[in-house]
Write a protein that holds these residues in place. Structure first.
Motif, PDB file in Angstrom:
ATOM      1  N   GLU A 198       0.273  -5.905 -15.508  1.00  0.00           N
ATOM      2  CA  GLU A 198       1.461  -5.830 -14.681  1.00  0.00           C
ATOM      3  C   GLU A 198       1.726  -4.397 -14.219  1.00  0.00           C
ATOM      4  N   GLN A 199       1.550  -3.416 -15.124  1.00  0.00           N
ATOM      5  CA  GLN A 199       1.781  -2.021 -14.738  1.00  0.00           C
ATOM      6  C   GLN A 199       0.816  -1.599 -13.643  1.00  0.00           C
ATOM      7  N   PHE A 200      -0.431  -1.981 -13.791  1.00  0.00           N
ATOM      8  CA  PHE A 200      -1.439  -1.581 -12.813  1.00  0.00           C
ATOM      9  C   PHE A 200      -1.154  -2.233 -11.462  1.00  0.00           C
ATOM     10  N   THR A 201      -0.748  -3.497 -11.477  1.00  0.00           N
ATOM     11  CA  THR A 201      -0.405  -4.185 -10.235  1.00  0.00           C
ATOM     12  C   THR A 201       0.765  -3.476  -9.557  1.00  0.00           C
ATOM     13  N   TYR A 202       1.765  -3.102 -10.332  1.00  0.00           N
ATOM     14  CA  TYR A 202       2.920  -2.396  -9.779  1.00  0.00           C
ATOM     15  C   TYR A 202       2.493  -1.039  -9.213  1.00  0.00           C
ATOM     16  N   LEU A 203       1.673  -0.301  -9.967  1.00  0.00           N
ATOM     17  CA  LEU A 203       1.197   0.997  -9.498  1.00  0.00           C
ATOM     18  C   LEU A 203       0.481   0.855  -8.162  1.00  0.00           C
ATOM     19  N   LYS A 204      -0.426  -0.103  -8.071  1.00  0.00           N
ATOM     20  CA  LYS A 204      -1.174  -0.297  -6.823  1.00  0.00           C
ATOM     21  C   LYS A 204      -0.252  -0.651  -5.668  1.00  0.00           C
ATOM     22  N   SER A 205       0.798  -1.408  -5.940  1.00  0.00           N
ATOM     23  CA  SER A 205       1.721  -1.793  -4.869  1.00  0.00           C
ATOM     24  C   SER A 205       2.535  -0.608  -4.356  1.00  0.00           C
ATOM     25  N   CYS A 206       2.650   0.429  -5.156  1.00  0.00           N
ATOM     26  CA  CYS A 206       3.431   1.611  -4.764  1.00  0.00           C
ATOM     27  C   CYS A 206       2.605   2.623  -3.975  1.00  0.00           C
ATOM     28  N   LEU A 207       1.313   2.521  -4.044  1.00  0.00           N
ATOM     29  CA  LEU A 207       0.442   3.514  -3.423  1.00  0.00           C
ATOM     30  C   LEU A 207       0.075   3.125  -1.999  1.00  0.00           C
ATOM     31  N   LYS A 208      -0.101   4.144  -1.175  1.00  0.00           N
ATOM     32  CA  LYS A 208      -0.506   3.947   0.214  1.00  0.00           C
ATOM     33  C   LYS A 208      -1.510   5.031   0.589  1.00  0.00           C
ATOM     34  N   GLY A 209      -2.222   4.805   1.644  1.00  0.00           N
ATOM     35  CA  GLY A 209      -3.110   5.816   2.207  1.00  0.00           C
ATOM     36  C   GLY A 209      -4.161   6.313   1.237  1.00  0.00           C
ATOM     37  N   GLU A 210      -4.319   7.622   1.236  1.00  0.00           N
ATOM     38  CA  GLU A 210      -5.345   8.268   0.419  1.00  0.00           C
ATOM     39  C   GLU A 210      -5.187   7.972  -1.068  1.00  0.00           C
ATOM     40  N   ALA A 211      -3.959   7.947  -1.550  1.00  0.00           N
ATOM     41  CA  ALA A 211      -3.725   7.674  -2.973  1.00  0.00           C
ATOM     42  C   ALA A 211      -4.201   6.266  -3.328  1.00  0.00           C
ATOM     43  N   SER A 212      -3.961   5.312  -2.447  1.00  0.00           N
ATOM     44  CA  SER A 212      -4.421   3.953  -2.687  1.00  0.00           C
ATOM     45  C   SER A 212      -5.945   3.886  -2.693  1.00  0.00           C
ATOM     46  N   ARG A 213      -6.552   4.576  -1.750  1.00  0.00           N
ATOM     47  CA  ARG A 213      -8.024   4.586  -1.672  1.00  0.00           C
ATOM     48  C   ARG A 213      -8.651   5.287  -2.874  1.00  0.00           C
ATOM     49  N   ALA A 214      -7.934   6.201  -3.490  1.00  0.00           N
ATOM     50  CA  ALA A 214      -8.475   6.946  -4.642  1.00  0.00           C
ATOM     51  C   ALA A 214      -8.749   6.046  -5.834  1.00  0.00           C
ATOM     52  N   ILE A 215      -8.015   4.941  -5.936  1.00  0.00           N
ATOM     53  CA  ILE A 215      -8.229   4.063  -7.089  1.00  0.00           C
ATOM     54  C   ILE A 215      -8.836   2.716  -6.694  1.00  0.00           C
ATOM     55  N   GLU A 216      -9.305   2.620  -5.456  1.00  0.00           N
ATOM     56  CA  GLU A 216      -9.973   1.389  -5.027  1.00  0.00           C
ATOM     57  C   GLU A 216     -11.169   1.117  -5.926  1.00  0.00           C
ATOM     58  N   GLY A 217     -11.429  -0.129  -6.157  1.00  0.00           N
ATOM     59  CA  GLY A 217     -12.589  -0.501  -6.947  1.00  0.00           C
ATOM     60  C   GLY A 217     -12.315  -0.631  -8.431  1.00  0.00           C
TER      61      GLY A 217
END
Length: 137
Positions: free
Chosen positions: A1-20
């Motif tokens: 749940e924490q990871f899902t929430y974290l991913k939902s808060c990120l956009k742009g470069e920050a989101s791409r940094a944890i892709e995969g």
């Protein structure tokens, strides 16, 4: 749940940094560490808030709405600096004159009358500004 929430808060470069990274507890810690190593740059944040304070226009109007807008902006930056451990107790001697320089001359005059021996007390200045806004409202 924490990871899902974290991913939902990120956009742009920050989101791409944890892709995969798959949504697991172990990967959550990896993602947080990765984001911290890339973006946790306290000094840059402090400088950005101080520059924002320095860049504020000197308030020319003393009406309630202009004063309230300035107060909200000041509070936002002061709270952000406090969260970064740049507090009025330590840095009031610098922050207080910086903020005073953004106030109208009449307000600065009132401050000078009421602030004897509290010239570097940031919280006292913020409370003073709050009282000035309330008087105008």
């Amino acid at each position: 749940e924490q990871f899902t929430y974290l991913k939902s808060c990120l956009k742009g470069e920050a989101s791409r940094a944890i892709e995969g990274l798959s949504l697991t507890r172990a990967n959550y810690n990896i993602a947080v560490d990765l984001l911290k190593s890339r973006y946790e740059r306290r000094e840059l944040l402090v400088v950005a808030h101080v520059q924002a304070l320095l860049g504020l226009e000197c308030l020319r109007k003393t009406n309630a709405s202009a004063m309230r807008e300035l107060q909200n902006t000041l509070q936002k930056h002061v709270r952000s600096l406090a969260a970064l451990n740049v507090t009025g107790d330590q840095f009031g001697v610098f922050l207080t004159p910086m903020i005073l320089s953004k106030l109208p001359s009449g307000v600065r005059m009132e401050w000078a009358r009421s602030s004897k021996n509290r010239e570097a007390d940031l919280q006292y200045l913020l409370d003073f500004v709050d009282q000035e806004v309330k008087r105008r409202e």
